[in-house]
Structures are given as C-alpha cells and as structure tokens.
Design an enzyme around this catalytic site. Structure first.
Site, PDB file in Angstrom:
ATOM      1  N   PHE A 141      66.222  48.613  25.232  1.00  0.00           N
ATOM      2  CA  PHE A 141      67.255  47.710  25.745  1.00  0.00           C
ATOM      3  C   PHE A 141      68.242  47.439  24.626  1.00  0.00           C
ATOM      4  CE2 PHE A 141      69.471  43.828  26.662  1.00  0.00           C
ATOM      5  CZ  PHE A 141      69.861  44.037  27.974  1.00  0.00           C
ATOM      6  N   ASP A 226      68.050  48.132  15.923  1.00  0.00           N
ATOM      7  CA  ASP A 226      68.616  47.047  16.730  1.00  0.00           C
ATOM      8  C   ASP A 226      67.651  45.865  16.637  1.00  0.00           C
ATOM      9  OD1 ASP A 226      69.571  45.258  18.569  1.00  0.00           O
ATOM     10  OD2 ASP A 226      69.765  46.705  20.219  1.00  0.00           O
ATOM     11  N   LYS A 255      72.309  37.266  19.012  1.00  0.00           N
ATOM     12  CA  LYS A 255      71.432  36.190  19.485  1.00  0.00           C
ATOM     13  C   LYS A 255      71.320  35.033  18.475  1.00  0.00           C
ATOM     14  CE  LYS A 255      69.366  38.544  23.275  1.00  0.00           C
ATOM     15  NZ  LYS A 255      69.004  39.954  23.386  1.00  0.00           N
TER      16      LYS A 255
HETATM   17  C1  LIG Z   1      69.858  41.013  24.038  1.00  0.00           C
HETATM   18  C2  LIG Z   1      69.867  42.321  23.364  1.00  0.00           C
HETATM   19  C3  LIG Z   1      71.053  43.082  23.280  1.00  0.00           C
HETATM   20  C4  LIG Z   1      72.329  42.697  23.975  1.00  0.00           C
HETATM   21  O1  LIG Z   1      72.826  41.462  23.566  1.00  0.00           O
HETATM   22  P1  LIG Z   1      73.916  40.715  24.482  1.00  0.00           P
HETATM   23  O2  LIG Z   1      74.358  39.567  23.629  1.00  0.00           O
HETATM   24  O3  LIG Z   1      73.200  40.281  25.733  1.00  0.00           O
HETATM   25  O4  LIG Z   1      74.991  41.685  24.759  1.00  0.00           O
HETATM   26  C5  LIG Z   1      71.003  44.274  22.567  1.00  0.00           C
HETATM   27  N1  LIG Z   1      69.868  44.691  21.979  1.00  0.00           N
HETATM   28  C6  LIG Z   1      68.721  43.989  22.044  1.00  0.00           C
HETATM   29  C7  LIG Z   1      67.498  44.502  21.355  1.00  0.00           C
HETATM   30  C8  LIG Z   1      68.674  42.792  22.756  1.00  0.00           C
HETATM   31  O5  LIG Z   1      67.531  42.128  22.870  1.00  0.00           O
END
Ligand SMILES: *Cc1c(COP(=O)(O)O)cnc(C)c1O
Length: 410
Positions: A141, A226, A255
């Site tokens: 994700f 990520d 986040k």
């Molecule tokens: C939440 C998340 C994203 C995307 O972040 P948004 O602020 O919702 O665009 C990308 N990578 C990971 C691992 C995430 O948990």
C-alpha cells in the site's frame, strides 16, 4: 447542533461513498481519548493509521499551529520562508539523510520517490529512455493515485481506474530470491514497506530487508523504503528499517510527520539522487509551506523528547504479550512490532468488522484491514493503564461466541 443520526444521514446523502466508517461521530480529542457528539468517550486504538503517534491535539502542536497560522501560513515555493530550511535540516539530521523534498500527502511523497528514482535511472544509471522498471511487492500500500493503485495487487484498488502506468513489477513480499530474479538492467528501484500496514500488519522474516539491501547494492538498484506508516516511532525505533540495521537510499515519510495536525510528507535521499531534480521538475503549491513545516518540526521534537520510540518498544512488547494470552475462539494469530498489532481472525469468524463494531460499543475504536485483520495502533503517548483498559475490552469481545451480543455493562 444536529444529532449523530442526522449527521450520518447528511454524509450518506451529500458525501461520496468511498469510505465505510464506523458509525461514531467524533467531535473532540485529547491524547488517546476521543469524544462523540453525545459526549461518550472512546479510546482511539487506531490513531488515524499512525498519523496520531503524538496523540490527539497535542498541546505543543496546537500551540505551534496557532502561533504559526497567525504569523504566516503559505508563501508557495516562489519565495522562501523561514520554516522550511529548519525542517529540512532537522529532519535530515534526525533520520540521517542528506536531502529532503517536502510534499503534503503520503501518496505525493511516494509519487516524488517514483519520479526521483526513475530520473536517477535515466540520468545516472543510464537506463534507456522510457524503460525504467520499479520492483514492488504484493500486498503493498503506497497511496491512491492512479499510478500507485496501478501497481497494487488489490483488485478493488484498481478496478475501474485503468489504464495504468507501466514500469512496475510485482513480486511476493518477504521473498529476497524473487527480488534477485526480478531485477533486470532496466530496474531502477525496489520500493518496499519494511512492515506492511494496510496489508494486514505483515512483518517480514528477519533478515529480509538486509538481503534486499545487499541485492540492490550489488545490482545498482535503489532501495526505497516507504515508512509513511511504519516510521516515526510506531515499531519501537524511529524508522522500522533500523531493526534490521540497514539504511535505504530513498525514504518516504508522512502521517505522524505532522502529528495529525496538517498534511505534511517528505521524500528523502542522498544528494546524488535528489540532485536529479532541477528547478521546475517537480513541486507542490502547499508543499513546504511554513505552517506545515513549523508543525512538523514540533511533531518531530515531541517524538524525540517524549521518547515515543522507547514507549512503543516497551509498551508494544507488553501489548503483544497480553494479546497472545487472550486466546478466544476466533483468533488465528497475533502479529506485530512495537505498538502495532494485527489480530488475524479465523476464516469462520465472519470478518473483523463485527468485532470492531462490538469494541466500539465498549469504547475502543479500532478498524479492520482487509476482511479478517483487526489492526491495533494506539497513539504512542498511551500509558500502560490505558492499554490495560483496552485489553479488558478486547478480551471480552474476542472471547464472545457472538460479538453482536456484547453490550457495555450498565
Ligand atoms: C497511508 C500510507 C500512504 C499514503 O498516505 P496518504 O497520506 O493517505 O496519501 C502511503 N504509504 C503507506 C505505507 C501508507 O501507510
């Protein structure tokens, strides 16, 4: 003030249906606690998918937000401001990277990383124009843009949104041999979550990231981690990859970077890689704005000064131990790292949603990820007593034969 029922009906009537939230209408938050419009109190055990590692409305963040909003909120990158340089310096020094590029949402940070590694591939590695490949993992994700969902292995994330960008190759998560086999002379990067959050709190086996690090280094491929969800303390270290003693070439954060106050994200790398970006190559109207930067600077200080990494390590070990003791008829297994757990339910448990709804009635807010995983990720400012409070309720719900019948004691 409209009632909870009315507010829900407005959302059903006027809002897009791209989410299916629990029917709790929140109006106030403080630390780990949130309150609904009827004044009922809940323990937030999701923390906005780790955007709230510092807890709701942290007083230091509220203070900086107020002060900076009243002073200067937005300049655009046409001009400089006095907050971005300080965030750049402080964040890079904190996580040990040479350069950062500020964006807003996590998906934008990942898009930035994709553009960065592709351009590095063409300009530095010498990949023929248009042929760059990025290796990604099943169950990934990385956000919701069309490019990103195009390489998701989740059918629903893609269904109806194509055509998608080429240049991504999916391999199984946690399989270093598959990475080795997937790399070609056109491969520019391996993009990976050190721990898959949305995928269901999936912890790869020990040594996986180290093996990926070696493979990438040996084949002149960038390792891009990520850590938008796994980073900034969640797993008991500032970055999850520190557990494996490796360092990636590219890092994305988001986040908790702003402690839930305001969207702030970043892509980080070495000078060599970042310098592929020239003026006009990439940008964002709001990215690097002084309001976001001031809040992010304070959010990072809170993580360090309140030792949120240490708390996550210690309390997380306790939480996982205690969860293991709650057997119950529905639980297949519990996995996690730091203050981050996935309770995997058995096939016949009838899905995680019904357990989340029962927990909500008892005052604990959690959310299912995929059909059968309950994800626990409380703010890292949580205390042991508060964890015990949640554990009591988790035990009630997980040991109930029929979670729908669980009602709070009067
Ligand atoms: C939440 C998340 C994203 C995307 O972040 P948004 O602020 O919702 O665009 C990308 N990578 C990971 C691992 C995430 O948990």
């Amino acid at each position: 003030m409209p009632s909870a029922k009315e507010l829900i009906s407005y959302e059903e009537r006027w809002g897009a249906r791209n989410y299916k939230p629990l029917d709790v209408v929140l109006t106030r938050g403080e630390g780990v606690w949130v309150y609904d419009v009827d004044g009922k109190k809940y323990l937030d055990f999701l923390a906005a998918y780790s955007a709230l590692n510092q807890g709701h409305c942290h007083p230091r963040l509220v203070g900086v937000m107020r002060e900076q909003a009243a002073r200067l909120a937005l300049t655009s990158r046409a001009f400089r401001n006095d907050q971005l340089p300080l965030l750049e310096k402080e964040l890079c020094e904190l996580v040990g990277f040479e350069k950062m590029l500020p964006m807003n949402s996590g998906a934008e940070a990942v898009e930035t990383a994709i553009k960065m590694v592709r351009k590095w591939g063409y300009k530095v590695k010498g990949v023929p124009e248009g042929l760059a490949e990025i290796v990604v993992c099943e169950g990934n994700f990385h956000g919701r843009t069309t490019t990103i969902v195009g390489f998701s292995s989740e059918y629903q994330y893609r269904d109806g949104f194509g055509p998608f960008a080429p240049g991504f190759k999916l391999i199984p998560y946690g399989d270093a041999a598959a990475l080795e086999a997937a790399i070609t002379p056109h491969t520019v990067a391996f993009l990976v979550e050190p721990l898959q959050g949305e995928g269901g709190v999936v912890v790869p086996r020990r040594g996986y990231l180290g093996a990926a690090r070696d493979i990438c280094a040996g084949r002149n491929v960038l390792l891009a981690a990520d850590e938008i969800q796994s980073g900034l303390g969640r797993t008991g270290k500032m970055l999850c990859y520190e557990h494996e003693g490796v360092k990636p070439d590219v890092l994305t954060l988001g986040k908790a970077l702003s402690g839930g106050m305001y969207p702030v994200s970043a892509a980080l790398s070495s000078t060599e890689v970042m310098d592929v970006f020239k003026p006009q190559d990439h940008g964002s109207t709001f990215g690097g704005n002084p309001l976001g930067c001031a809040v992010a600077r304070e959010a990072l200080k809170v993580i360090v000064e309140e030792d949120l990494c240490g708390r996550a390590a210690e309390l997380g070990a306790y939480l996982l131990d205690e969860l293991d003791k709650i057997k119950g008829p529905h639980v297949e297994l519990v996995r996690g790292k730091g203050l981050w757990a996935g309770i995997v339910l058995k096939e016949e448990a009838g899905g995680a949603r019904r357990f989340c709804e029962a927990l909500m009635r008892l005052g604990v807010l959690v959310k299912e990820t995929h059909e059968n995983v309950i994800r626990l990720a409380p703010p890292l400012v949580i205390t042991k007593d508060e964890i015990d409070w949640a554990l009591e309720r988790l035990a009630v719900v997980l040991s109930a034969e029929v979670p729908e019948k669980v009602r709070p004691r009067a």
